[in-house]
Scaffold this active site. Structure first.
Site, PDB file in Angstrom:
ATOM      1  CB  SER A  94      -0.879   0.017   1.247  1.00  0.00           C
ATOM      2  OG  SER A  94      -0.070   0.252   2.381  1.00  0.00           O
ATOM      3  CE  LYS A  95      -0.437   8.369  -0.320  1.00  0.00           C
ATOM      4  NZ  LYS A  95       0.859   8.840   0.173  1.00  0.00           N
ATOM      5  NE  ARG A  96      -2.047   3.474   6.175  1.00  0.00           N
ATOM      6  CZ  ARG A  96      -2.614   2.392   6.718  1.00  0.00           C
ATOM      7  NH1 ARG A  96      -2.024   1.765   7.702  1.00  0.00           N
ATOM      8  NH2 ARG A  96      -3.783   1.969   6.282  1.00  0.00           N
ATOM      9  N   GLY A 140       4.912   2.438   1.480  1.00  0.00           N
ATOM     10  CA  GLY A 140       5.892   3.268   0.794  1.00  0.00           C
ATOM     11  C   GLY A 140       6.277   4.473   1.642  1.00  0.00           C
ATOM     12  CG  ASP A 141       3.414   7.527   2.399  1.00  0.00           C
ATOM     13  OD1 ASP A 141       4.014   7.720   1.323  1.00  0.00           O
ATOM     14  OD2 ASP A 141       2.207   7.782   2.576  1.00  0.00           O
TER      15      ASP A 141
END
Ligand code: GLU
Length: 509
Positions: free
Chosen positions: A262-264, A266-267
């Site tokens: 998920s994008k999370r 990556g962050d």
């Protein structure tokens, strides 16, 4: 491959394209090219509520940057368009009606409140609500109501949807090119809504109508669509159309732990999950992209190709052309593919090392050097190429070149204090003054000449190399980094070398 291969990438424009989507596009592209087929882009925008205006442009740009352009689709009409589902409303309406007429579809008038009530009742009994053969005769639909009542409601403008009448008591045996045989009991399927109150088809209906009309031979898509395959096959049967072949790709998984990438993730771990940077227009949140992070599209694509596929050999570096040759759905794995940041960087580093110095120099010049002011040689392509050849070895990204080699373009403005303490001792300034004299006498200021002259002098004076070469490097670079110090001196030239040593003497003595 007997059929004419036509495959499609069919994203919904609901936001930026996730790298999992790019991988789906890539596998479709590779498959099409391998079999001399056509790669089509279709925009599935039937869900008006989730529509995001700039997403479509983003998708096209992402495919272009990745180097996997589509052959047919938006603005590349080839007789099968329009390729945007919102522009195909009439087509779906006609086929939805055809299903009802043939008894495969029925009108359902149940309101959102009624359905909600049913759902809550089921939950209270610890059951999941499902609208199908077991309760459809108790709901408000054209199967339970009289024909007059149905006509009356439609004439009165009551809201209705069209649902699929899923057949009962059948075990479907589905074939997936990656997963093999998949068996589904139709009794567990629900009567999915195919056509909505707003006059738009749902994904399922639009998707299979378009795949049929666009003569799609193979549906290659993410594993999240595997549960929809049974309905899709049933719809093909209902229309009496030949179904395409299906291949469901493994999910992209988190680098650590379980679940989808998920994008999370990556962050949290510091990597992009989108090909290009993306600004969310409503929140102004910026998500980073592989392009902006400095990845080469070839490295990005090579990395993605390996997330779920392998060639069965030791080879890891593949050009797009080689990927086309080597790719096959048989070698796509069934299980989820774990994203690996180190491996991703490794691919980039490999492409960096293999690239032409002059090509890298061009990027270094346009992306970095040209943006700075008052650098020496910042417009000298030959000089920059030489610098690249000296420092590239340690670089993964073009941006690394500045940290690795800024001193080729500017005089050090400070000296690493730790190094200075170690390298600049009492008497060092006198040694450095002698070095200046030696350097000044060299007429052909080549790396070899400088090295021979300085080393000969060190040996004659029995000084020890470190004593001279450490402060020498510190003067030229400002720290202990960099390639062969004589190469640096030769590159920046005699005057600049001497002036840097003089400056160090003034500042460090
Ligand atoms: N519109 C679907 C998506 O967003 C396409 C699924 C399919 O390829 O059938 O992924």
């Amino acid at each position: 491959m007997p059929k004419n291969v036509r495959v499609r990438f069919a994203p919904s424009p609901t936001g930026p394209l996730h790298i999992g989507g790019v991988r789906t596009a890539l596998y479709n592209y590779l498959f099409a090219k391998k079999h001399g087929g056509t790669f089509i882009l279709r925009i599935e925008d039937t869900d008006q509520k989730r529509y995001v205006a700039n997403a479509e442009k983003y998708i096209i740009e992402a495919l272009e940057w990745s180097g996997i352009p589509y052959d047919e689709g938006l603005e590349k009409e080839a007789g099968y368009g329009p390729y945007r589902q919102s522009e195909r409303k009439e087509i779906y309406q006609k086929y939805a009606q055809q299903l009802v007429d043939a008894g495969w579809g029925y009108y359902a008038f149940d309101t959102a409140e009624e359905l909600d009530k049913q759902r809550k009742n089921s939950e209270a009994n610890k059951e999941t609500f499902i609208y199908n053969w077991h309760n459809r005769s108790e709901m408000n639909n054209s199967l339970s109501l009289s024909k007059e009542e149905v006509d009356r409601r439609i004439a009165a403008g009551d809201n209705y949807v069209i649902r699929f009448k899923t057949p009962k008591d059948e075990i479907l045996v589905l074939q997936d090119l990656i997963r093999g045989e998949v068996k589904i009991d139709t009794n567990v399927l629900d009567d999915k809504v195919l056509y909505k109150t707003d006059g738009m088809p749902t994904y399922h209906l639009a998707n299979i109508i378009d795949d049929h009309l666009m003569e799609i031979s193979h549906v290659i898509r993410g594993e999240e669509w595997l549960p929809s395959m049974a309905l899709h096959i049933l719809l093909y049967r209902a229309f009496d159309w030949e179904a395409p072949e299906f291949a469901h790709l493994p999910l992209l998984m988190k680098p650590v732990g379980k679940g989808k990438l998920s994008k999370r993730d990556g962050d949290k771990l510091g990597f992009p999950v989108f090909p290009l940077e993306y600004t969310n227009k409503s929140t102004n949140e910026v998500s980073r992209g592989y392009r902006e992070d400095g990845y080469f599209p070839e490295a990005f694509i090579n990395m993605l190709a390996f997330l779920g596929w392998n060639p069965g050999t030791e080879q890891e570096i593949f050009s797009l052309e080689e990927l086309i040759q080597a790719f096959s759905l048989e070698r796509v794995s069934k299980s989820g593919a774990k994203f690996n940041l180190d491996k991703t960087k490794w691919f980039q580093q490999q492409y960096m090392q293999r690239a032409d110095d002059s090509e890298i120099a061009r990027m270094f010049q346009t992306d970095i050097l040209s943006k700075a002011e008052n650098l020496t040689n910042q417009n000298d392509t030959k000089y920059i190429t030489k610098v690249v050849s000296l420092i590239k070895e340690r670089a993964t990204f073009v941006a690394d070149l500045w940290d690795l080699g800024h001193y080729f373009f500017e005089t050090p403005s400070s000296y690493d204090p730790k190094v200075a303490k170690k390298a600049w001792k009492e008497g060092t300034d006198n040694l450095m003054k002698e070095v200046i004299i030696i350097l000044d006498e060299i007429s052909d200021f080549s790396s070899e000449n400088i090295e021979t002259n300085i080393k000969t002098w060190i040996q004659e004076k029995e000084l020890g190399f470190g004593k001279v070469l450490m402060p020498f490097r510190l003067s030229l670079v400002g720290s202990m980094q960099g390639p062969h110090v004589f190469d640096i001196a030769a590159m920046i030239g005699k005057d600049e070398t001497i002036s840097r040593i003089q400056k160090a003497i003034n500042q460090l003595s």
